[in-house]
Write an enzyme that holds these catalytic residues in place. Structure first.
Site, PDB file in Angstrom:
ATOM      1  N   SER A 160      -1.853   8.515   0.212  1.00 29.53           N
ATOM      2  CA  SER A 160      -1.135   9.127  -0.921  1.00 29.53           C
ATOM      3  C   SER A 160      -1.352   8.333  -2.210  1.00 29.53           C
ATOM      4  O   SER A 160      -1.374   8.913  -3.297  1.00 29.53           O
ATOM      5  CB  SER A 160       0.361   9.275  -0.610  1.00 29.53           C
ATOM      6  OG  SER A 160       1.012   8.032  -0.640  1.00 29.53           O
ATOM      7  N   ARG A 173     -12.995  -1.517  14.318  1.00 29.41           N
ATOM      8  CA  ARG A 173     -12.553  -1.930  15.652  1.00 29.41           C
ATOM      9  C   ARG A 173     -13.634  -2.748  16.373  1.00 29.41           C
ATOM     10  O   ARG A 173     -14.791  -2.336  16.438  1.00 29.41           O
ATOM     11  CB  ARG A 173     -12.186  -0.702  16.478  1.00 29.41           C
ATOM     12  CG  ARG A 173     -11.583  -1.069  17.824  1.00 29.41           C
ATOM     13  CD  ARG A 173     -10.965   0.096  18.482  1.00 29.41           C
ATOM     14  NE  ARG A 173      -9.746   0.510  17.791  1.00 29.41           N
ATOM     15  CZ  ARG A 173      -8.838   1.322  18.324  1.00 29.41           C
ATOM     16  NH1 ARG A 173      -9.008   1.796  19.518  1.00 29.41           N
ATOM     17  NH2 ARG A 173      -7.780   1.650  17.647  1.00 29.41           N
ATOM     18  N   MET A 204      -5.355  -1.623   5.826  1.00 28.88           N
ATOM     19  CA  MET A 204      -4.574  -2.491   6.695  1.00 28.88           C
ATOM     20  C   MET A 204      -5.382  -3.661   7.238  1.00 28.88           C
ATOM     21  O   MET A 204      -5.391  -3.922   8.439  1.00 28.88           O
ATOM     22  CB  MET A 204      -3.974  -1.667   7.853  1.00 28.88           C
ATOM     23  CG  MET A 204      -3.143  -0.494   7.390  1.00 28.88           C
ATOM     24  SD  MET A 204      -1.791  -0.976   6.298  1.00 28.88           S
ATOM     25  CE  MET A 204      -0.633  -1.601   7.503  1.00 28.88           C
ATOM     26  N   ARG A 205      -6.045  -4.364   6.333  1.00 30.48           N
ATOM     27  CA  ARG A 205      -6.826  -5.524   6.752  1.00 30.48           C
ATOM     28  C   ARG A 205      -6.706  -6.614   5.706  1.00 30.48           C
ATOM     29  O   ARG A 205      -6.535  -6.327   4.526  1.00 30.48           O
ATOM     30  CB  ARG A 205      -8.314  -5.163   6.882  1.00 30.48           C
ATOM     31  CG  ARG A 205      -8.630  -4.196   7.981  1.00 30.48           C
ATOM     32  CD  ARG A 205     -10.110  -3.904   8.010  1.00 30.48           C
ATOM     33  NE  ARG A 205     -10.914  -5.108   8.224  1.00 30.48           N
ATOM     34  CZ  ARG A 205     -11.158  -5.648   9.402  1.00 30.48           C
ATOM     35  NH1 ARG A 205     -10.679  -5.091  10.484  1.00 30.48           N
ATOM     36  NH2 ARG A 205     -11.895  -6.730   9.516  1.00 30.48           N
ATOM     37  N   ASN A 262      -4.248  -4.619  -4.955  1.00 25.82           N
ATOM     38  CA  ASN A 262      -3.521  -4.152  -3.778  1.00 25.82           C
ATOM     39  C   ASN A 262      -2.155  -3.640  -4.213  1.00 25.82           C
ATOM     40  O   ASN A 262      -1.634  -4.058  -5.244  1.00 25.82           O
ATOM     41  CB  ASN A 262      -3.353  -5.303  -2.775  1.00 25.82           C
ATOM     42  CG  ASN A 262      -2.674  -4.847  -1.490  1.00 25.82           C
ATOM     43  OD1 ASN A 262      -2.959  -3.750  -0.991  1.00 25.82           O
ATOM     44  ND2 ASN A 262      -1.769  -5.649  -0.956  1.00 25.82           N
ATOM     45  N   HIS A 312       1.865  -2.963  -2.774  1.00 26.54           N
ATOM     46  CA  HIS A 312       2.769  -3.353  -1.688  1.00 26.54           C
ATOM     47  C   HIS A 312       4.155  -2.748  -1.946  1.00 26.54           C
ATOM     48  O   HIS A 312       4.651  -2.801  -3.072  1.00 26.54           O
ATOM     49  CB  HIS A 312       2.860  -4.890  -1.616  1.00 26.54           C
ATOM     50  CG  HIS A 312       3.709  -5.355  -0.491  1.00 26.54           C
ATOM     51  ND1 HIS A 312       3.303  -5.281   0.828  1.00 26.54           N
ATOM     52  CD2 HIS A 312       4.964  -5.864  -0.479  1.00 26.54           C
ATOM     53  CE1 HIS A 312       4.275  -5.746   1.600  1.00 26.54           C
ATOM     54  NE2 HIS A 312       5.289  -6.103   0.835  1.00 26.54           N
ATOM     55  N   VAL A 350      -1.533 -12.925   2.595  1.00 27.06           N
ATOM     56  CA  VAL A 350      -1.001 -11.595   2.896  1.00 27.06           C
ATOM     57  C   VAL A 350      -0.052 -11.211   1.767  1.00 27.06           C
ATOM     58  O   VAL A 350       1.019 -11.805   1.617  1.00 27.06           O
ATOM     59  CB  VAL A 350      -0.254 -11.596   4.253  1.00 27.06           C
ATOM     60  CG1 VAL A 350       0.379 -10.228   4.517  1.00 27.06           C
ATOM     61  CG2 VAL A 350      -1.199 -11.962   5.372  1.00 27.06           C
ATOM     62  N   ASP A 351      -0.461 -10.259   0.937  1.00 31.43           N
ATOM     63  CA  ASP A 351       0.366  -9.781  -0.179  1.00 31.43           C
ATOM     64  C   ASP A 351       0.735 -10.894  -1.160  1.00 31.43           C
ATOM     65  O   ASP A 351       1.847 -10.913  -1.697  1.00 31.43           O
ATOM     66  CB  ASP A 351       1.617  -9.053   0.349  1.00 31.43           C
ATOM     67  CG  ASP A 351       1.238  -7.886   1.236  1.00 31.43           C
ATOM     68  OD1 ASP A 351       0.287  -7.172   0.896  1.00 31.43           O
ATOM     69  OD2 ASP A 351       1.874  -7.710   2.291  1.00 31.43           O
TER      70      ASP A 351
HETATM   71  C1  GRF Z   1       1.970   2.152   0.836  1.00 30.47           C
HETATM   72  O1  GRF Z   1       3.342   2.027   1.048  1.00 30.47           O
HETATM   73  C2  GRF Z   1       1.400   0.885   0.249  1.00 30.47           C
HETATM   74  O2  GRF Z   1       2.288   0.219  -0.582  1.00 30.47           O
HETATM   75  C3  GRF Z   1       1.122   0.051   1.483  1.00 30.47           C
HETATM   76  O3  GRF Z   1       0.667   0.969   2.445  1.00 30.47           O
HETATM   77  C4  GRF Z   1       1.199   2.263   2.154  1.00 30.47           C
HETATM   78  C5  GRF Z   1       0.038   3.192   2.022  1.00 30.47           C
HETATM   79  O4  GRF Z   1       0.439   4.518   1.850  1.00 30.47           O
HETATM   80  N1  GRF Z   1       0.165  -1.003   1.184  1.00 30.47           N
HETATM   81  P1  GRF Z   1      -0.624   5.611   1.481  1.00 30.47           P
HETATM   82  O5  GRF Z   1      -1.704   5.579   2.557  1.00 30.47           O
HETATM   83  O6  GRF Z   1      -1.184   5.292   0.121  1.00 30.47           O
HETATM   84  O7  GRF Z   1       0.119   6.924   1.477  1.00 30.47           O
END
Ligand code: GRF
Length: 200
Positions: free
Chosen positions: A15, A62, A91-92, A108, A110, A145-146
């Protein structure tokens, strides 16, 4: 010549990617998405990218060691020469080798007011801690991380009776507002001229 090309990396729903795409389409963000890359072959975000007619690549991660995978990513990205790499639910954690390729140019997003609640399930962490205000952050990625310098944040009030879902939904609305604005700031920065040459 200015470089306003964005590479989007995602692992899921996408999104935030769609919000960036829409901001460009509306003319609010002067940029172009050169590629959308996912480490998850069936990520919904990748399907959207295909629907929009963008270059959408699946590079499954993977079973591949981190440095090796990031090398594959860099190889793929080099052919696009993006000004910025935008992580949108990717997610990495990126390796130092990857970050060296794009110094200060990896963004990024968060779903919390960093440095509070880094890592997974940030909205749940905020609810469990009992904070009254949470929000979202766009920052430059570094090896943590973040962590990394903060570019923009928006606060979101935690309401009585909020669940992880309701809070996440209100935070997400704000994520969609700030990511493209942070990209605009960074594009201005990477394209600003130093000694008559574009700073890259
Ligand atoms: C979001 O909440 C973002 O902040 C986090 O992962 C989620 C990704 O959502 N890093 P989307 O795939 O952009 O809908």
């Amino acid at each position: 010549m200015e470089n306003r090309e964005l590479a989007i990396l995602l692992s899921g729903r996408g999104s935030n990617f769609v919000a960036i795409y829409e901001a460009i389409r509306r003319g609010d963000l002067d940029a172009k998405i050169c590629c959308v890359i996912s480490n998850v072959a069936d990520a919904a975000g990748l399907t959207r990218a295909n629907e929009f007619g963008l270059t959408a690549l699946s590079i499954p991660s993977r079973g591949i060691e981190r440095t090796e995978y990031d090398r594959m990513l860099v190889t793929a990205l080099r052919s696009f020469d993006p000004a910025l790499v935008c992580l949108a639910g990717f997610m990495r954690i990126l390796s130092p080798e990857f970050l060296k390729e794009y110094p200060g140019r990896v963004l990024n997003i968060h779903p919390a007011l960093l440095p509070s609640f880094p890592g997974l399930h940030a909205q749940k962490q905020a609810l469990e801690y009992g904070v009254k205000i949470s929000g979202c952050t766009v920052h430059l990625a570094d090896e943590g991380v973040d962590t990394g310098p903060i570019l923009l944040q928006r606060a979101v009030e935690v309401l009585e009776g909020d669940t992880e879902e309701t809070l996440s939904a209100r935070i997400l609305e704000q994520e969609h507002q700030i990511y493209w604005r942070a990209i605009a700031l960074m594009l201005a920065k990477v394209n600003s001229r130093v000694n008559g040459r574009p700073a890259r």
